[in-house]
Design an enzyme around this catalytic site. Structure first.
Site, PDB file in Angstrom:
ATOM      1  N   LYS A  26       6.401   4.844   5.847  1.00 32.16           N
ATOM      2  CA  LYS A  26       6.404   5.879   4.788  1.00 32.16           C
ATOM      3  C   LYS A  26       6.415   7.276   5.440  1.00 32.16           C
ATOM      4  O   LYS A  26       7.012   7.430   6.498  1.00 32.16           O
ATOM      5  CB  LYS A  26       5.220   5.660   3.845  1.00 32.16           C
ATOM      6  CG  LYS A  26       5.220   4.229   3.265  1.00 32.16           C
ATOM      7  CD  LYS A  26       4.295   4.033   2.107  1.00 32.16           C
ATOM      8  CE  LYS A  26       4.378   2.592   1.629  1.00 32.16           C
ATOM      9  NZ  LYS A  26       3.582   2.321   0.446  1.00 32.16           N
ATOM     10  N   GLU A  68       7.447  -6.181  -4.521  1.00 29.14           N
ATOM     11  CA  GLU A  68       6.286  -5.329  -4.300  1.00 29.14           C
ATOM     12  C   GLU A  68       5.701  -4.924  -5.648  1.00 29.14           C
ATOM     13  O   GLU A  68       6.141  -3.935  -6.245  1.00 29.14           O
ATOM     14  CB  GLU A  68       6.694  -4.068  -3.529  1.00 29.14           C
ATOM     15  CG  GLU A  68       7.291  -4.338  -2.170  1.00 29.14           C
ATOM     16  CD  GLU A  68       7.078  -3.174  -1.208  1.00 29.14           C
ATOM     17  OE1 GLU A  68       6.421  -3.376  -0.194  1.00 29.14           O
ATOM     18  OE2 GLU A  68       7.555  -2.059  -1.488  1.00 29.14           O
ATOM     19  N   GLU A  86       8.065   3.771  -4.788  1.00 23.13           N
ATOM     20  CA  GLU A  86       7.699   5.194  -4.702  1.00 23.13           C
ATOM     21  C   GLU A  86       8.904   6.075  -4.992  1.00 23.13           C
ATOM     22  O   GLU A  86       8.792   7.139  -5.606  1.00 23.13           O
ATOM     23  CB  GLU A  86       7.075   5.483  -3.324  1.00 23.13           C
ATOM     24  CG  GLU A  86       5.657   4.936  -3.255  1.00 23.13           C
ATOM     25  CD  GLU A  86       5.216   4.445  -1.884  1.00 23.13           C
ATOM     26  OE1 GLU A  86       5.852   4.792  -0.867  1.00 23.13           O
ATOM     27  OE2 GLU A  86       4.210   3.697  -1.842  1.00 23.13           O
ATOM     28  N   HIS A 102      12.629   1.550  -3.118  1.00 22.68           N
ATOM     29  CA  HIS A 102      11.171   1.395  -3.058  1.00 22.68           C
ATOM     30  C   HIS A 102      10.546   1.973  -4.330  1.00 22.68           C
ATOM     31  O   HIS A 102      11.039   2.961  -4.875  1.00 22.68           O
ATOM     32  CB  HIS A 102      10.619   2.116  -1.815  1.00 22.68           C
ATOM     33  CG  HIS A 102       9.194   1.771  -1.545  1.00 22.68           C
ATOM     34  ND1 HIS A 102       8.152   2.373  -2.216  1.00 22.68           N
ATOM     35  CD2 HIS A 102       8.630   0.867  -0.705  1.00 22.68           C
ATOM     36  CE1 HIS A 102       7.008   1.844  -1.792  1.00 22.68           C
ATOM     37  NE2 HIS A 102       7.271   0.929  -0.875  1.00 22.68           N
ATOM     38  N   GLY A 137      -0.810   0.095  -1.839  1.00 18.48           N
ATOM     39  CA  GLY A 137      -1.770   1.123  -1.428  1.00 18.48           C
ATOM     40  C   GLY A 137      -3.080   1.068  -2.186  1.00 18.48           C
ATOM     41  O   GLY A 137      -3.870   2.006  -2.130  1.00 18.48           O
ATOM     42  N   SER A 146      -0.457  -4.114  -0.157  1.00 17.73           N
ATOM     43  CA  SER A 146      -1.771  -4.338   0.462  1.00 17.73           C
ATOM     44  C   SER A 146      -1.826  -5.590   1.335  1.00 17.73           C
ATOM     45  O   SER A 146      -2.824  -6.313   1.332  1.00 17.73           O
ATOM     46  CB  SER A 146      -2.872  -4.351  -0.609  1.00 17.73           C
ATOM     47  OG  SER A 146      -2.946  -3.097  -1.262  1.00 17.73           O
ATOM     48  N   ASN A 178       6.628  -0.489   6.919  1.00 17.63           N
ATOM     49  CA  ASN A 178       7.171   0.692   6.252  1.00 17.63           C
ATOM     50  C   ASN A 178       6.188   1.822   6.529  1.00 17.63           C
ATOM     51  O   ASN A 178       5.115   1.865   5.940  1.00 17.63           O
ATOM     52  CB  ASN A 178       7.304   0.428   4.745  1.00 17.63           C
ATOM     53  CG  ASN A 178       7.730   1.672   3.977  1.00 17.63           C
ATOM     54  OD1 ASN A 178       8.046   2.704   4.589  1.00 17.63           O
ATOM     55  ND2 ASN A 178       7.729   1.597   2.655  1.00 17.63           N
TER      56      ASN A 178
END
Ligand code: 13P
Length: 258
Positions: free
Chosen positions: A15, A170, A100, A98, A176, A216, A13
């Site tokens: 991003k 996730e 985010e 996702h 991250g 991660s 991904n």
């Protein structure tokens, strides 16, 4: 090692990263290494890079994905991209829900559900993301959150509609942060996710759905995560932007049982 029913999927991904030239370079490297990968490989790229990366990947087994879509087919939805536009541009997959997007753009399970419908209708393989925040984990809400996200996101579909479904677990606290879930934590959550899938549509369905781990994932920890029985692949953010790291992840090694 995951069940032979489920082919491992290693998905990057990207991003909101990389110029067009960088995207093309990285896609070339992934394509060149695909023959020796340990599973199916995908790159989920920014909308602006889809057409160029599709050109690079033409004729290769590497799948191309988008990172989002809008559920309407066309019309006055300024700034949005439909599932049909994605397939037209060369995508075979799309990440949906996702964390985010859930956090920064207030996406709800209801929206994820509508996006899933549009993705399936267009023939895209959906990667539906779920996962708890640190606060939710620390207050023992993990299972409730995962149950709600799965039930809400997959609501109203028959198992036959969901034959391409991929779920990505996730945990938000691992994204991250460099703080990966331990293989045991990942396995525990994946087993729970599979039990929820079984509750919805039975054991046969649950055992056919690939559940990826994201948060991660690195070249160093991929082998031990992939050694877990219910971890069927990885959705990789930061490390998917680094050629050497992602190539190593693509070629994860099966750990022998001790
Ligand atoms: P990182 O691998 O950078 O933690 O990101 C994970 C992720 O969000 C993949 O979708």
């Amino acid at each position: 090692m995951s069940s032979p029913l489920r082919r491992p999927l290693l998905a990057g991904n990207w991003k909101m990263n990389l110029t067009l030239a960088q995207s093309v370079d990285l896609a070339r490297a992934v394509k060149d290494a695909a023959a020796s990968a340990s599973g199916e490989v995908a790159v989920c790229v920014p909308f602006t890079a889809i057409a160029a990366v599709a050109e690079v990947l033409r004729g290769s087994p590497v799948k191309l994905g988008a990172q989002d879509l809008y559920w309407e087919a066309s019309g006055a939805y300024t700034g949005e991209i439909s599932a049909g536009m994605l397939t037209d541009a060369g995508c075979q997959m799309a990440i949906l829900g996702h964390s985010e997007r859930r956090k920064l753009f207030s996406e709800s399970d209801e929206w994820v559900n509508k996006k899933l419908g549009a993705a399936l209708k267009a023939g895209l393989t959906p990667i539906v993301c779920i996962g708890e925040t640190l606060e939710e984990r620390e207050t023992q809400k993990t299972w409730r959150v995962l149950e709600t996200q799965i039930a809400g996101g997959l609501k109203g579909f028959a198992p036959a509609d969901l034959s391409k479904l991929v779920v990505a677990y996730e945990p938000v606290w691992a994204i991250g942060t460099g703080k990966t879930a331990t293989p045991a934590q990942a396995q525990e959550a994946h087993l729970f996710v599979r039990a929820q899938l079984a509750k919805l549509h039975g054991e046969g369905f649950a055992s056919s759905v690939r559940v990826l781990y994201g948060g991660s994932v690195t070249a160093e920890n991929v082998d031990s995560l992939m050694a877990q029985a219910d971890v069927d692949g990885a959705l990789v953010g930061g490390a998917s932007l680094k050629k050497d790291a992602f190539l190593r992840i693509m070629g994860f090694r099966e750990l022998k049982a001790a």
